[in-house]
Scaffold this motif. Structure first.
Motif, short mmCIF file in Angstrom:
data_model
loop_
_atom_site.label_atom_id
_atom_site.label_comp_id
_atom_site.label_asym_id
_atom_site.label_seq_id
_atom_site.Cartn_x
_atom_site.Cartn_y
_atom_site.Cartn_z
N SER A 13 -20.84 9.12 -8.37
CA SER A 13 -21.85 10.22 -7.87
C SER A 13 -21.32 11.03 -6.93
O SER A 13 -20.20 10.79 -6.51
CB SER A 13 -23.14 9.58 -7.28
OG SER A 13 -22.76 8.81 -6.12
N ARG A 14 -21.90 12.25 -6.82
CA ARG A 14 -21.43 13.24 -6.02
C ARG A 14 -21.61 12.90 -4.32
O ARG A 14 -20.81 13.07 -3.44
CB ARG A 14 -21.79 14.63 -6.07
CG ARG A 14 -21.17 15.77 -5.50
CD ARG A 14 -21.89 17.25 -5.78
NE ARG A 14 -22.02 17.47 -7.34
CZ ARG A 14 -22.63 18.42 -7.86
NH1 ARG A 14 -23.06 19.28 -7.06
NH2 ARG A 14 -22.63 18.30 -9.24
N THR A 15 -22.75 12.33 -4.23
CA THR A 15 -23.27 11.72 -2.98
C THR A 15 -23.47 10.18 -2.93
O THR A 15 -23.50 9.64 -4.10
CB THR A 15 -24.25 12.47 -2.36
OG1 THR A 15 -25.50 12.36 -3.21
CG2 THR A 15 -23.83 14.19 -2.05
N THR A 23 -18.14 7.35 -4.67
CA THR A 23 -18.31 8.79 -4.56
C THR A 23 -17.20 9.60 -4.93
O THR A 23 -16.18 8.87 -4.72
CB THR A 23 -18.97 9.35 -3.38
OG1 THR A 23 -18.02 9.02 -2.28
CG2 THR A 23 -20.00 8.83 -3.08
N ASP A 24 -17.36 10.70 -5.42
CA ASP A 24 -16.09 11.69 -5.85
C ASP A 24 -15.20 11.20 -6.73
O ASP A 24 -14.16 10.50 -6.38
CB ASP A 24 -15.31 12.05 -4.49
CG ASP A 24 -14.85 13.32 -4.61
OD1 ASP A 24 -14.47 13.75 -5.91
OD2 ASP A 24 -14.13 13.80 -3.54
N PHE A 26 -12.88 12.51 -8.10
CA PHE A 26 -11.66 12.94 -8.06
C PHE A 26 -10.74 12.33 -7.17
O PHE A 26 -9.69 12.34 -7.12
CB PHE A 26 -11.61 14.45 -7.76
CG PHE A 26 -12.16 15.34 -8.69
CD1 PHE A 26 -11.53 15.58 -10.03
CD2 PHE A 26 -13.52 16.12 -8.54
CE1 PHE A 26 -12.20 16.70 -10.77
CE2 PHE A 26 -14.15 16.60 -9.49
CZ PHE A 26 -13.37 17.03 -10.90
N LYS A 27 -11.19 11.45 -6.34
CA LYS A 27 -10.55 10.65 -5.38
C LYS A 27 -10.45 9.15 -5.78
O LYS A 27 -9.85 8.26 -5.14
CB LYS A 27 -11.22 10.65 -3.97
CG LYS A 27 -11.26 12.17 -3.16
CD LYS A 27 -12.14 11.97 -1.79
CE LYS A 27 -12.25 13.26 -1.07
NZ LYS A 27 -12.98 13.23 0.14
N GLN A 28 -10.93 9.08 -6.77
CA GLN A 28 -10.96 7.64 -7.33
C GLN A 28 -9.14 7.53 -8.00
O GLN A 28 -8.84 8.29 -8.72
CB GLN A 28 -11.96 7.28 -8.41
CG GLN A 28 -13.25 7.54 -8.07
CD GLN A 28 -13.73 6.68 -6.62
OE1 GLN A 28 -13.23 5.60 -6.93
NE2 GLN A 28 -14.34 7.33 -5.77
N ARG A 48 -10.42 20.89 -13.24
CA ARG A 48 -10.01 19.76 -12.31
C ARG A 48 -10.10 18.31 -13.02
O ARG A 48 -9.28 17.39 -13.00
CB ARG A 48 -10.72 19.61 -10.98
CG ARG A 48 -10.58 20.84 -10.29
CD ARG A 48 -11.24 20.82 -8.84
NE ARG A 48 -11.01 19.49 -8.17
CZ ARG A 48 -11.82 19.13 -7.49
NH1 ARG A 48 -13.19 19.56 -7.10
NH2 ARG A 48 -11.59 17.71 -6.69
N LYS A 52 -6.94 15.76 -13.61
CA LYS A 52 -6.81 14.28 -13.54
C LYS A 52 -6.58 13.40 -14.56
O LYS A 52 -5.83 12.48 -14.45
CB LYS A 52 -8.04 14.04 -12.59
CG LYS A 52 -8.04 12.59 -11.84
CD LYS A 52 -9.47 12.33 -11.28
CE LYS A 52 -9.37 10.89 -10.99
NZ LYS A 52 -8.45 10.68 -9.78
#
Length: 157
Positions: A13-15, A23-24, A26-28, A48, A52
């Protein structure tokens, strides 16, 4: 995704969401070989997402608008591992979080595709060998290929 709009049991999820994996997206860091992902991201981040997938060698089933003029479109076409599926344009094709998914955004002014993409060059090459030009179809010719006309049987009028 959120608990209210997720289409799969495991999601990001975003939050903060207690049911999410985190969350996020893109950071996973995805380290599972053979892990297949599904995404219907905000259209503003499609580039993006593709980047990825490419960088990390991921596999993803992705819903995207058929916007051939976008900067990410050429990259998308180099990542197909199966012919794209043209989605129906319907009032409820997209259900926004802002309405708790109770009503659609209305009839989209664009066509959308569901595409299987990979960041693994070997998988992409295998797909090109298997499917050839079918990987590039994005128009109405696509639907008859997926749903060939049925032969009339007994009781057909």
């Amino acid at each position: 995704a959120t608990s209210q709009n997720t289409q799969v049991p495991r999601f990001f999820s975003r939050t903060f969401d207690p049911r999410s994996l985190g969350t996020d997206f893109f950071k996973q860091k995805f380290t599972h070989n053979g892990l297949r992902l599904y995404g219907n991201p905000p259209f503003s981040v499609v580039g993006r997402v593709l980047d990825k997938v490419r960088r990390e060698g991921l596999e993803m089933l992705l819903v995207v608008p058929c916007w051939t003029g976008q900067p990410w479109w050429p990259l998308l076409q180099t990542m197909y591992t199966a012919p794209p599926l043209l989605l129906p344009r319907a009032e409820n094709t997209f259900l926004p979080v802002s309405t708790a998914n109770l009503e659609g955004i209305g009839l989209p002014g664009w066509q959308s595709l569901c595409v299987q993409v990979s960041g693994d060059p070997v998988r992409v090459q295998q797909a090109q060998e298997r499917w050839g030009d079918r990987l590039r179809l994005i128009d109405d010719q696509l639907l008859p290929w997926y749903f060939p006309p049925k032969k009339p049987g007994p009781g057909w009028v």
